[in-house]
Scaffold this motif. Structure first.
Motif, short mmCIF file in Angstrom:
data_model
loop_
_atom_site.label_atom_id
_atom_site.label_comp_id
_atom_site.label_asym_id
_atom_site.label_seq_id
_atom_site.Cartn_x
_atom_site.Cartn_y
_atom_site.Cartn_z
N GLU A 170 0.86 -1.19 0.00
CA GLU A 170 0.00 0.00 0.00
C GLU A 170 0.89 1.23 0.00
O GLU A 170 1.78 1.37 0.83
CB GLU A 170 -0.94 -0.01 1.22
CG GLU A 170 -1.94 -1.15 1.17
CD GLU A 170 -3.30 -0.75 1.75
OE1 GLU A 170 -3.48 0.42 2.11
OE2 GLU A 170 -4.18 -1.63 1.82
N GLU A 171 0.68 2.10 -0.99
CA GLU A 171 1.52 3.29 -1.14
C GLU A 171 0.89 4.47 -0.41
O GLU A 171 -0.32 4.71 -0.52
CB GLU A 171 1.69 3.63 -2.61
CG GLU A 171 2.61 4.82 -2.84
CD GLU A 171 2.74 5.21 -4.31
OE1 GLU A 171 3.59 6.07 -4.62
OE2 GLU A 171 1.98 4.66 -5.13
N THR A 183 -3.09 3.75 -0.81
CA THR A 183 -3.73 3.15 -1.98
C THR A 183 -3.02 1.84 -2.32
O THR A 183 -1.78 1.82 -2.37
CB THR A 183 -3.65 4.09 -3.19
OG1 THR A 183 -4.18 5.36 -2.83
CG2 THR A 183 -4.42 3.53 -4.36
N PRO A 184 -3.76 0.74 -2.54
CA PRO A 184 -3.12 -0.53 -2.89
C PRO A 184 -2.37 -0.43 -4.22
O PRO A 184 -2.89 0.09 -5.20
CB PRO A 184 -4.30 -1.50 -3.00
CG PRO A 184 -5.42 -0.86 -2.27
CD PRO A 184 -5.22 0.62 -2.42
N LYS A 185 -1.12 -0.91 -4.22
CA LYS A 185 -0.32 -0.95 -5.43
C LYS A 185 0.37 -2.32 -5.53
O LYS A 185 0.75 -2.89 -4.51
CB LYS A 185 0.74 0.17 -5.44
CG LYS A 185 0.15 1.58 -5.51
CD LYS A 185 -0.52 1.85 -6.84
CE LYS A 185 -1.41 3.08 -6.82
NZ LYS A 185 -0.67 4.33 -6.68
N HIS A 235 5.07 -1.79 9.38
CA HIS A 235 6.02 -2.43 8.47
C HIS A 235 6.08 -1.64 7.15
O HIS A 235 5.27 -1.86 6.25
CB HIS A 235 5.63 -3.87 8.23
CG HIS A 235 5.32 -4.63 9.49
ND1 HIS A 235 6.25 -4.79 10.50
CD2 HIS A 235 4.18 -5.23 9.92
CE1 HIS A 235 5.71 -5.48 11.48
NE2 HIS A 235 4.46 -5.75 11.18
N CYS A 236 7.06 -0.73 7.08
CA CYS A 236 7.12 0.19 5.93
C CYS A 236 8.54 0.24 5.34
O CYS A 236 9.52 -0.04 6.03
CB CYS A 236 6.70 1.59 6.35
SG CYS A 236 5.02 1.68 7.02
N PHE A 237 8.61 0.61 4.08
CA PHE A 237 9.89 0.84 3.42
C PHE A 237 9.73 1.98 2.43
O PHE A 237 8.62 2.31 2.00
CB PHE A 237 10.41 -0.42 2.72
CG PHE A 237 9.55 -0.91 1.59
CD1 PHE A 237 9.79 -0.51 0.28
CD2 PHE A 237 8.50 -1.79 1.82
CE1 PHE A 237 9.00 -0.96 -0.77
CE2 PHE A 237 7.71 -2.27 0.77
CZ PHE A 237 7.96 -1.85 -0.52
N SER A 238 10.84 2.61 2.09
CA SER A 238 10.80 3.72 1.13
C SER A 238 11.67 3.37 -0.07
O SER A 238 12.63 2.61 0.03
CB SER A 238 11.29 5.02 1.79
OG SER A 238 12.67 4.92 2.11
N TYR A 248 6.71 5.86 -0.52
CA TYR A 248 6.58 5.28 0.83
C TYR A 248 5.55 4.15 0.76
O TYR A 248 4.41 4.36 0.36
CB TYR A 248 6.12 6.39 1.78
CG TYR A 248 6.14 6.04 3.26
CD1 TYR A 248 7.19 6.44 4.08
CD2 TYR A 248 5.07 5.37 3.85
CE1 TYR A 248 7.19 6.15 5.43
CE2 TYR A 248 5.07 5.08 5.21
CZ TYR A 248 6.13 5.47 5.99
OH TYR A 248 6.13 5.19 7.34
N PHE A 249 5.97 2.93 1.14
CA PHE A 249 5.11 1.76 1.03
C PHE A 249 4.93 1.07 2.38
O PHE A 249 5.82 1.11 3.24
CB PHE A 249 5.68 0.75 0.03
CG PHE A 249 5.77 1.25 -1.38
CD1 PHE A 249 4.64 1.25 -2.20
CD2 PHE A 249 6.96 1.74 -1.89
CE1 PHE A 249 4.71 1.71 -3.51
CE2 PHE A 249 7.04 2.20 -3.19
CZ PHE A 249 5.91 2.19 -4.00
#
Length: 307
Positions: A170-171, A183-185, A235-238, A248-249
């Motif tokens: 999700e972005e 938003t789902p990506k 739980h995120c990563f860029s 950003y996800f």
């Protein structure tokens, strides 16, 4: 329902017998009817209504069931049987603990959304442990199906265009004024590129219609620590592109984050090993220079005119 609502204070219902209704509802037939249809015990569930009670009598296709033979059958009794209310294909499906588009996490609950948009609805678990067990089991199934699908797709692609990873994220929207933060990506690592899709690519043509494409050796991926997080999602990563754009996800589980990091490193290494050498134009003290990064030799900086 609408007719009942508009019927006023008193409602008169007229009940009539319909011969097909017992077969539709999996109920025993009336004694004075001619015979039961041959698919009486086929086991197929009614899409609209099913009491869950079935007769455990399973005749051969050649048998003709008459009403008089039903009570005489020695093994005849009512039994409970599972009925499918909704089927969610897990290939390319996604699941989420968060309220759609937000960083608010549900309490021990989640939903599964199929690739065609069919949703399971909110699945509420009794405890946090049960919820995690379900999520990990679903994630494992999705991962195994995706790996199997990638193997099939890669048969049609050359060595330098192999898929390393595919999956939902999700972005985070850069415009924080919008009501929908996420938003789902669908992300895919294939060959030299990172692809960002609105929906999973199914045909070869779909790969040319990505929302955005980046060269894996010219972007930086960073797994974010707690101090780097922008909101309540864990739980995120860029991804920082060569143009300086930051993406950003967010993913659902820590295992998803580990899987993504490993896949990104693998895709980058495979591409760097394949191209071996890359030269970039740059400026040093007003002189036009060339900077060569070589996988075997290292770094070389040279004057563009005189070499």
């Amino acid at each position: 329902v609408q007719v009942l609502r508009n019927a006023g204070e008193e409602v008169t219902l007229t009940v009539s017998f319909l011969k097909r209704a017992p077969a539709f509802l999996k109920l025993p037939l009336n004694e004075d009817c001619a015979c039961a249809p041959s698919d009486q015990s086929s086991g197929t569930s009614s899409p609209l209504c099913d009491s869950g009670l079935h007769l455990n009598y399973h005749p051969n296709n050649t048998d003709t069931l008459s009403c008089s033979s039903w009570p005489a059958s020695p093994g005849l009794r009512w039994e409970k049987r599972w009925c499918d209310l909704r089927l969610i294909p897990l290939l390319h499906s996604r699941f989420s603990q968060y309220l759609p588009g937000s960083d608010l996490c549900r309490q021990n609950a989640f939903q599964v959304i199929a690739v065609d948009g069919v949703c399971s609805g909110i699945i509420q678990c009794l405890s946090a442990e049960d919820c995690i067990d379900w999520l990990q089991a679903i994630a494992s199934n999705i991962s195994n199906l995706t790996k199997h699908n990638i193997k099939k797709i890669n048969r049609n692609f050359p060595v330098n265009q192999q898929i390393v990873y595919m999956g939902w994220t999700e972005e985070r929207e850069q415009d924080s004024l919008q009501d929908r933060m996420y938003t789902p990506k669908f992300l895919a690592l294939r060959g030299s590129s990172l692809y960002k899709f609105i929906a999973p690519p199914v045909t070869t043509w779909d790969w040319t219609r990505a929302e955005k494409t980046f060269s894996v050796y010219e972007i930086m991926c960073k797994i974010l620590k707690d101090s780097d997080l922008l909101d309540r999602r864990k739980h995120c990563f860029s991804v920082q592109s060569e143009s300086g754009e930051d993406l950003y996800f967010s993913v659902e589980l820590e295992s998803d984050l580990t899987l993504w990091e490993k896949a990104f490193q693998t895709a980058t290494f495979l591409e760097v090993e394949r191209i071996q050498c890359k030269t970039y134009a740059c400026v040093l003290e007003s002189h036009l220079m060339g900077l060569t990064i070589d996988f075997s030799m290292g770094f070389v900086c040279f004057d563009a005119a005189t070499k």
